[in-house]
Design an enzyme around this catalytic site. Structure first.
Site, PDB file in Angstrom:
ATOM      1  N   GLN A   1     121.363  18.170  27.654  1.00 63.02           N
ATOM      2  CA  GLN A   1     120.549  17.636  26.613  1.00 63.02           C
ATOM      3  C   GLN A   1     119.143  17.901  26.831  1.00 63.02           C
ATOM      4  O   GLN A   1     118.424  17.614  27.926  1.00 63.02           O
ATOM      5  CB  GLN A   1     120.576  16.322  25.883  1.00 63.02           C
ATOM      6  CG  GLN A   1     121.985  16.035  25.569  1.00 63.02           C
ATOM      7  CD  GLN A   1     121.938  14.332  25.034  1.00 63.02           C
ATOM      8  OE1 GLN A   1     121.490  14.177  24.089  1.00 63.02           O
ATOM      9  NE2 GLN A   1     122.978  13.719  25.654  1.00 63.02           N
ATOM     10  N   GLY A   2     118.435  18.436  25.822  1.00 62.83           N
ATOM     11  CA  GLY A   2     116.975  18.875  25.967  1.00 62.83           C
ATOM     12  C   GLY A   2     116.124  17.996  24.829  1.00 62.83           C
ATOM     13  O   GLY A   2     115.600  18.667  23.858  1.00 62.83           O
TER      14      GLY A   2
ATOM     15  N   SER B   1     114.188  14.308  25.181  1.00 58.57           N
ATOM     16  CA  SER B   1     112.985  13.620  25.422  1.00 58.57           C
ATOM     17  C   SER B   1     111.950  14.474  26.302  1.00 58.57           C
ATOM     18  O   SER B   1     112.252  15.515  26.970  1.00 58.57           O
ATOM     19  CB  SER B   1     113.434  12.198  26.217  1.00 58.57           C
ATOM     20  OG  SER B   1     114.223  11.506  25.475  1.00 58.57           O
TER      21      SER B   1
ATOM     22  N   GLU C   1     126.459  11.472  18.573  1.00 57.97           N
ATOM     23  CA  GLU C   1     126.213  10.861  19.512  1.00 57.97           C
ATOM     24  C   GLU C   1     126.277   9.121  19.379  1.00 57.97           C
ATOM     25  O   GLU C   1     126.672   8.361  20.107  1.00 57.97           O
ATOM     26  CB  GLU C   1     124.500  11.065  20.207  1.00 57.97           C
ATOM     27  CG  GLU C   1     124.515  10.354  21.436  1.00 57.97           C
ATOM     28  CD  GLU C   1     122.873  10.771  22.205  1.00 57.97           C
ATOM     29  OE1 GLU C   1     123.143  10.993  23.188  1.00 57.97           O
ATOM     30  OE2 GLU C   1     122.060  11.128  21.415  1.00 57.97           O
TER      31      GLU C   1
ATOM     32  N   ASN D   1     118.076   0.802  21.234  1.00 61.27           N
ATOM     33  CA  ASN D   1     118.597  -0.260  20.512  1.00 61.27           C
ATOM     34  C   ASN D   1     117.473  -0.690  19.480  1.00 61.27           C
ATOM     35  O   ASN D   1     117.783  -1.252  18.243  1.00 61.27           O
ATOM     36  CB  ASN D   1     119.434  -1.370  20.946  1.00 61.27           C
ATOM     37  CG  ASN D   1     120.592  -0.829  21.589  1.00 61.27           C
ATOM     38  OD1 ASN D   1     120.978   0.418  21.494  1.00 61.27           O
ATOM     39  ND2 ASN D   1     121.390  -1.522  22.026  1.00 61.27           N
ATOM     40  N   GLU D   2     116.160  -0.827  20.037  1.00 60.20           N
ATOM     41  CA  GLU D   2     115.050  -1.209  19.022  1.00 60.20           C
ATOM     42  C   GLU D   2     115.021  -0.205  17.794  1.00 60.20           C
ATOM     43  O   GLU D   2     114.836  -0.820  16.833  1.00 60.20           O
ATOM     44  CB  GLU D   2     113.799  -1.395  19.677  1.00 60.20           C
ATOM     45  CG  GLU D   2     113.907  -2.776  20.975  1.00 60.20           C
ATOM     46  CD  GLU D   2     114.695  -2.185  22.182  1.00 60.20           C
ATOM     47  OE1 GLU D   2     114.814  -3.110  23.027  1.00 60.20           O
ATOM     48  OE2 GLU D   2     114.866  -1.047  22.473  1.00 60.20           O
TER      49      GLU D   2
END
Length: 388
Positions: free
Chosen positions: A125-126, A128, A243, A371-372
């Protein structure tokens, strides 16, 4: 609740069980966060593919079995029941694959999907970046159009599987003065391209679970774009939904952990006398895993009737990530000091697998969107609350 299955579904379960029992590796594979283990898992994925068990819900001409989501849930139950290896190419199979199904060109589907199902191509995955973690709209890595190519420059971090993968997929800013979620393009980039540098990031357990990827004027063919130029945000949100939703974390994974937790509790009866609340924690873990499974079957039923999974995926992500953390915290309470032993220690329980799971579970509330952030999505999009 009592789930019942059709004769066809029961026959499918029996076929899957028989193949898995006959073919599952006799000993545990090395961790796929090592080069040796990564290649061992790739070989296992190829074996699954050769018998069309890798991606059972994909069409037959793309290497699958054309199964529906109920049959996928059944397969996952049988897969975890025999303690089969963890799936190393989840990024490609469960995230990029469905994205290509929805947004890819026919040429992209024909080329990439069989290679993903067989794990001939392994994916990272790319998303962040150093200043764009959960806030993907802050992405600054550039993709400048140059004829039939994009020239990509920038940096990605916390790229899962990037240390050993063949490709990465992610978002790049293709409109220089664009802001936030505008002007982003979704690209697939081969990691052996000139100008790509990969620097591993070691996890808590010392293994190379992640990496930084640096792009120095990497030329990426336009044909590697998914969706329209500048519309990458919409494509990425579909990937994020896969996801956070059902596919990345099937309920069987947590039911299997709950079963192991019960066995661990029964094998250590003396601990319950010292920790009276422990029994309740074990029961709650089992109840949580069952509730997640029933909820998943309910969601699949709605999807098969034509419903779309939207912001509800955020609820799903919170449930499975916090359930996983709770179960492994409970296991650590049972094990006490023994839970801190790594797999190489003679007194380690279950080869140190509970410690490995506990360390990985810490990341659950962070990856796939913290989760925030998920609670903000639920508040705004499901409950209709105003933005803070």
């Amino acid at each position: 609740m009592q789930l019942t299955y059709t004769d066809k579904q029961n026959a499918f379960r029996a076929e899957a069980r028989a193949w898995l029992e006959a073919n599952v590796p006799g000993k545990s594979l090395a961790s796929y966060d090592t080069r040796e283990g990564f290649e061992e898992h790739r070989a296992w994925e190829r074996k699954l593919y050769d018998s069309r068990w890798s991606m059972v819900m994909w069409p037959e001409h793309l290497g699958g079995r054309g199964c529906d989501l109920i049959e996928w849930l059944i397969f996952e139950e049988e897969y975890y029941a025999v303690n089969a290896p963890m799936r190393v190419n989840q990024n490609g199979q469960l995230l990029l694959g469905p994205t290509l199904m929805e947004f890819g060109t026919e040429a992209q589907k024909q080329h990439f999907l069989p290679r993903i199902a067989s794990s001939e191509d392994m994916w990272a995955q790319g998303w962040s970046e150093p200043n764009a973690g959960s806030d993907m709209a802050a992405i600054r890595s550039k993709a400048v159009r140059d004829g039939d190519y994009y020239v990509v420059s920038g940096q990605k971090t916390w790229s899962t599987r990037a240390s050993f993968a063949d490709w990465t997929f992610g978002l790049f800013r293709s409109e220089p003065n664009s802001q936030r979620h505008h002007g982003l393009t979704y690209l697939m980039v081969p990691l052996n391209s000139p100008g790509v540098t990969i620097r591993p990031i070691k996890a808590l357990n010392g293994k190379e679970a992640f990496a930084e990827i640096f792009f120095d004027e990497v030329r990426v063919p336009v044909e590697n774009r998914i969706g329209a130029e500048g519309q990458g945000w919409n494509v990425a949100m579909a990937t994020a939904g896969f996801e956070r939703g059902l596919l990345l974390r099937s309920p069987a994974r947590f039911q299997h952990t709950a079963k192991r937790l019960i066995e661990l509790f029964k094998a250590n009866p003396e601990v319950a006398a010292r920790d009276p609340g422990l029994r309740d924690a074990v029961v709650e873990s089992w109840m949580g895993a069952q509730a997640y499974a029933y909820s998943s079957y309910h969601t699949v039923g709605l999807v098969q009737k034509g419903a779309k999974v939207g912001a509800e995926a955020s609820v799903n992500k919170i449930v499975w990530s916090e359930l996983d953390l709770k179960m492994h915290e409970t296991a650590m309470r049972i094990l006490g000091a023994r839970g801190e032993l790594r797999g190489s220690a003679p007194e380690a329980v279950d080869g140190g697998s509970w410690l490995e799971g506990f360390l990985f579970a810490q990341a659950g509330p962070i990856y796939a969107g913290t989760n925030e952030i998920q609670r903000n999505i639920i508040a705004e999009r499901m409950l209709g609350l105003p933005k803070a």
